[in-house]
Structure formats: C-alpha cells, structure tokens
Design a protein around this motif. Sequence first.
Motif, PDB file in Angstrom:
ATOM      1  N   HIS A  68      10.292   5.635   6.187  1.00  0.00           N
ATOM      2  CA  HIS A  68       9.068   5.467   5.397  1.00  0.00           C
ATOM      3  C   HIS A  68       7.942   4.925   6.305  1.00  0.00           C
ATOM      4  O   HIS A  68       6.845   5.464   6.324  1.00  0.00           O
ATOM      5  N   GLU A  69       8.277   3.887   7.067  1.00  0.00           N
ATOM      6  CA  GLU A  69       7.266   3.283   7.945  1.00  0.00           C
ATOM      7  C   GLU A  69       6.884   4.231   9.087  1.00  0.00           C
ATOM      8  O   GLU A  69       5.750   4.240   9.538  1.00  0.00           O
ATOM      9  N   HIS A  72       4.187   6.492   7.907  1.00  0.00           N
ATOM     10  CA  HIS A  72       2.866   5.867   8.048  1.00  0.00           C
ATOM     11  C   HIS A  72       2.407   5.898   9.502  1.00  0.00           C
ATOM     12  O   HIS A  72       1.275   6.267   9.808  1.00  0.00           O
ATOM     13  N   GLY A 114       3.820   7.428   3.714  1.00  0.00           N
ATOM     14  CA  GLY A 114       5.052   6.670   3.448  1.00  0.00           C
ATOM     15  C   GLY A 114       5.751   7.129   2.180  1.00  0.00           C
ATOM     16  O   GLY A 114       6.916   7.549   2.210  1.00  0.00           O
ATOM     17  N   ASN A 159       5.919   1.743  -4.235  1.00  0.00           N
ATOM     18  CA  ASN A 159       4.835   1.649  -3.250  1.00  0.00           C
ATOM     19  C   ASN A 159       3.558   2.322  -3.710  1.00  0.00           C
ATOM     20  O   ASN A 159       2.491   2.050  -3.186  1.00  0.00           O
ATOM     21  N   ASP A 167       1.017   0.674  -0.649  1.00  0.00           N
ATOM     22  CA  ASP A 167       0.469   1.994  -0.307  1.00  0.00           C
ATOM     23  C   ASP A 167      -0.490   2.511  -1.379  1.00  0.00           C
ATOM     24  O   ASP A 167      -1.568   3.025  -1.071  1.00  0.00           O
TER      25      ASP A 167
HETATM   26 ZN    ZN Z   1       4.514   2.280   2.737  1.00  0.00          ZN
END
Ligand code: ZN
Length: 376
Positions: A68-69, A72, A114, A159, A167
């Motif tokens: 997920h990171e 980003h 993300g 998120n 997010d």
């Molecule tokens: Zn995120």
Amino acid sequence: MFDHRVKLFKLMGFQVSLDASWLIIAVLVAWSLARGVFPAFVSGLSPGTYWWMAAAGAAGLFLSIVLHEFGHSIVARSQGIPMTGITLFVFGGVAEMGGEPPSATAEFLMAMAGPITSFILAGVSYGIRKLSDAMGGPIEVTAIFAYLAWINAALAIFNLVPAFPLDGGRVLRSILWAARKNLLWATRAAAAIGTGFACLLMAAGVASFFFGNFITGIWWFVLGMFIRGASRRSLQQVLVRHALLGEPVAKFMDSHPVTVPASTSIKDVVERFVYRYPFRTFPVVDDGHLLGCINLNQLKQVPPSEWEARTAGNLAVPCSNGTTIAPDADAANALSTMSRGQSGRLLVVERDRLVGVVALKDLLNFLTRRMELEGA
Ligand SMILES: [Zn+2]
C-alpha cells in the motif's frame, strides 16, 4: 514514536523500516487470528495449525501494508515529490514525504495510489481463495487468503475516509485545493473535517465501551486520538511551511559560524572544537573556501598517536548531500532538508565559499516571534 525504528530492507530505492510499536500490533493480530478469526472460519484444526495460519496471516498483512505504501511512494516519485522511506508503525504504514506535493493533481494521484493498491490486493487474494476452493486446495490456504481479501478491502475503505491526513482526507484536500487554488485554506478545511471525524470515532469508542464492547471501544478511542493528533500535526506542518515560504535562508543564517581552518592538527580539532561545541560535524575551510566536512566518526578512526601529525585538511571529505544549502534558497526548503537529513544545521554555501550556517532553532525562533506578533 519514531525513535525505535529498525531498518528492514531497501526496495527500489525506498528504505523500509519497522517501528517497535508495530510488533505489538503484529502480536495482537496473530493472537486474534489464531484464537478468533481462523477457528471461526474453519473449525476442528489443531492449535498449532491455527498458530502457523495466524503467522502467515500476520505476514500477509505486513506485506499488504508495505505494498500500500509502495503504491503511494512510486506515484509520488513519478510526480516529483521526494520520498525518504516507508515506516510501519502501530496503525499501519507511513510513506515519508520530504515536502508538500507540488500540485493538487500530484496529491490526488499520490493519495489514491494506496487504496487502489489495497483494492487490487483484495481482488487478487479473493481470486486465489476462489481458485483454491474450486480446485479443492488445503482449507488453511483458503482461510488465509479469505482473511487477506477482507483485510485489504478494509484497509482501502478505512483509508478512504475523508479525514486528513488519511488518504481520503488527502484526496479531499487536493479537490478543495484545485477548486480554490489555496493550499492553506484546503488544508485547514480538510484538517477540520479530520478532527471532526476523529472526535466522532472517540465518542463512538466511549459509547461502545459503556455498552460492554470494551476492546472495540478502546480500539476506536485510541484510533480517534491518533487521527486527531496526526491531523493537527499535518496542519501545523503546512502552516510552518507557509510562514517560511519566500523567506531566504540568508535572513536566518549565522554569518560567523564555527569553522575549522584546514591547517589545524587533529589534536587541536579535538581540543578546540569537538570538546567545546555540541556539533557532530564541522566545516573545514581554507581562506573562506569550503574544503569539506569532518565528523566525529571520521575522527574516531584516527589513532590518537597520529593526532599531532595529521590535519583537518587531510581528513576532510566532501560534505554529504543534504547538509548544504544556497543563501537565496527558501527557508521552507531548508526545513524539509533538515527533516530529511535529520540534522538541525545546514551549511550555507555560495559557489564554493561558506557564507554561514542556518540552524533549526533560528527558524523556529522566527516562527514563534512571527506568531506572537502576527497571530497564527
Ligand atoms: Zn495510504
């Protein structure tokens, strides 16, 4: 919270680290998987089997958060936002940015990357689960991927809640920013909504606690507190950047910094500089020209028997990236460089001449005074 981090590995130039607080969550997750989630999903397995399934589930969660990171970080890098690394801590991960996004579009894309990654992971896990089901694969594998499908969907949805700095809050900010062309206003609005959401979550936590749902209640309350704190900090960061924007570094620098003349012997460097000043790195100059830098680690490698014979000029190495800045650079950039390099001092260099040193405390002093006189 970021003081106890362990560097894990580097992938595509991003340093992935683990905050000690993440281990607490890993244990909690594994425990609830082994004792609650998996036995409810498939009964009659041995406790040992549940525990290895739980370990695999926790590892899968870890990987999911890292990916997920990464989503980003990769989009951020493609948009020209400097990224320093990824740290996993108690409530998931943080992709560390070296500055604010350059445009509303860049922020929108970065923030969406993300949750989109998490939705893809949920879809892939669901596919594997269905495939394993259809082919009569081991029930343990089916259960683990069912969990990963669920947790990734939950991560994506949570998120996307429009509470800055989650997010969804960043997406909201980017839309407000694009609409009004005013980052400061957009951040204030997004942070206010973030704080409102956090307070709701905390209230829900308290209510839940008193209705007998202790663990969920505490969980929600702590999460609300965390979002409230993060929201406030992110707003502060933007306010600070805004206050420093357009102020040249030269305005805050000390134009008579402590410098080591190149001909100084190491013995004198130690006696007259290292033992006298609190700094770990010293600029070495020859007639105003910056020759390089000398730091404590380099000094440690010179045996005391050679201290008289060697000089600072011999030992100096080029000052590392992120320790120098130009006098006409923006003070806001100086602040991001300091936070990236984790050093509270930057050498101000014009061509190859050292013209001063700018310190974090001077920037903070300016901010405090400015707030005192002009208000927030
Ligand atoms: Zn995120």
